[in-house]
Write an enzyme that holds these catalytic residues in place. Structure first.
Site, PDB file in Angstrom:
ATOM      1  N   LYS A 220      23.017  46.943   7.917  1.00  0.00           N
ATOM      2  CA  LYS A 220      23.901  48.098   7.823  1.00  0.00           C
ATOM      3  C   LYS A 220      23.668  48.828   6.486  1.00  0.00           C
ATOM      4  O   LYS A 220      23.225  48.246   5.498  1.00  0.00           O
ATOM      5  CB  LYS A 220      25.364  47.650   7.930  1.00  0.00           C
ATOM      6  CG  LYS A 220      25.731  47.037   9.292  1.00  0.00           C
ATOM      7  CD  LYS A 220      25.903  48.075  10.367  1.00  0.00           C
ATOM      8  CE  LYS A 220      26.146  47.480  11.743  1.00  0.00           C
ATOM      9  NZ  LYS A 220      27.481  46.893  11.890  1.00  0.00           N
ATOM     10  N   ARG A 259      25.933  38.331  14.083  1.00  0.00           N
ATOM     11  CA  ARG A 259      25.020  39.107  14.933  1.00  0.00           C
ATOM     12  C   ARG A 259      23.951  39.699  14.025  1.00  0.00           C
ATOM     13  O   ARG A 259      24.256  40.503  13.144  1.00  0.00           O
ATOM     14  CB  ARG A 259      25.792  40.207  15.654  1.00  0.00           C
ATOM     15  CG  ARG A 259      24.963  41.096  16.556  1.00  0.00           C
ATOM     16  CD  ARG A 259      25.841  42.180  17.187  1.00  0.00           C
ATOM     17  NE  ARG A 259      25.094  43.050  18.076  1.00  0.00           N
ATOM     18  CZ  ARG A 259      24.428  44.141  17.710  1.00  0.00           C
ATOM     19  NH1 ARG A 259      24.429  44.490  16.410  1.00  0.00           N
ATOM     20  NH2 ARG A 259      23.778  44.879  18.576  1.00  0.00           N
TER      21      ARG A 259
END
Length: 280
Positions: A220, A259
């Site tokens: 991210k 994840r």
């Protein structure tokens, strides 16, 4: 099927990502071919993934939604083949029809980044399939791109707590069993870097809650910002070391699942956390 059946024994579960998309932010276009997607999933399992999250629609900043029939056509053969191969899969979708198609192909978990809010039929499908589900926090008027920053009322941690509780109540009211629910605080989805760090700092508060917690920090932008601040390369893949650090800390705190794109280093991090806590 239950969340317990999907859970690794004695450690945090590792979910590997297979994006059957043309435009995902770090690997778009690499696994559009069914054989390539299946082969990548097998490699992730070899490296230590416990479950493979298959998605066919990007939510990266600037993304636009793909037609429903395209999404279903992309995921169905991949999930069916992995199911036949004995690999656990989750379907990353905001569409009830796609979730049902994936369930019929053998998916083991429904992972909806809208928390069931993007499609009025999603909770009913979750209940009908009786699969485990992951409900994610994402404040959005239109569930397309994760860009921007939503108004979280001045307290993002409280907002995420409150919304996740409401999403779980919605699912239960529709017939989803409480023991089939997991939650995701939604790092990077309409949140600033400060929001994301506040949520990670508050992770223990979520972990002691009623539902297992999935952490999805992989590659991210707020993690690439760590390197950017030092004047280093900061492509999404450059955030893999920072992702592994988040994995280690989240696993040590007791997160149910992480994840991740780069499975090997995060599986190492999970195993380190497990051994550390066990004193081995």
């Amino acid at each position: 099927m239950s969340v317990d059946r999907l859970s690794a024994k004695g450690r945090t579960t590792v979910m590997g990502i297979v994006n059957v998309t043309a435009d995902s932010f770090s690997d778009g276009g690499q696994y559009l071919d069914v054989d390539a997607a299946v082969a990548h999933a097998h490699e992730l399992v070899r490296l230590g993934a416990d479950i493979i999250d298959v998605g066919a629609e990007s939510t990266r900043p600037g993304a636009t939604r793909v037609p429903a029939e395209v999404e279903a056509a992309r995921i169905r053969p991949v999930i069916a083949q992995l199911h036949d191969d004995g690999i656990l899969t989750s379907i990353d979708t905001m569409r009830a029809a796609t979730a049902m198609a994936a369930a019929e192909a053998g998916a083991d978990l429904i992972n909806d980044v809208s928390g069931g809010l993007a499609d009025p039929d999603m909770y009913a499908v979750m209940a009908e399939t009786q699969l485990p589900v992951c409900l994610m926090h994402w404040r959005a008027e239109r569930f397309e791109s994760a860009a921007g920053a939503a108004d979280h009322g001045g307290d993002v941690v409280k907002d995420v707590h409150d919304v996740l509780a409401q999403l779980a109540d919605n699912a239960i009211a529709a017939g989803v069993k409480p023991e089939n629910i997991t939650v995701d605080p939604g790092l990077g989805f309409a949140k600033t870097a400060e929001d994301n760090w506040a949520l990670l700092n508050a992770l223990p508060e979520f972990i002691v809650g009623p539902y297992p917690v999935l952490v999805g920090a992989s590659r991210k932008r707020f993690l690439t910002g760590i390197r950017q601040a030092r004047g280093l390369d900061h492509l999404p893949t450059d955030a893999d070391p920072a992702t592994a650090a988040v994995t280690a800390l989240a696993a040590h705190m007791g997160a149910w699942c992480v994840r991740v794109h780069e499975v090997a280093v995060s599986r190492d991090a999970v195993d380190v956390a497990s051994a550390w806590k066990a004193g081995r």
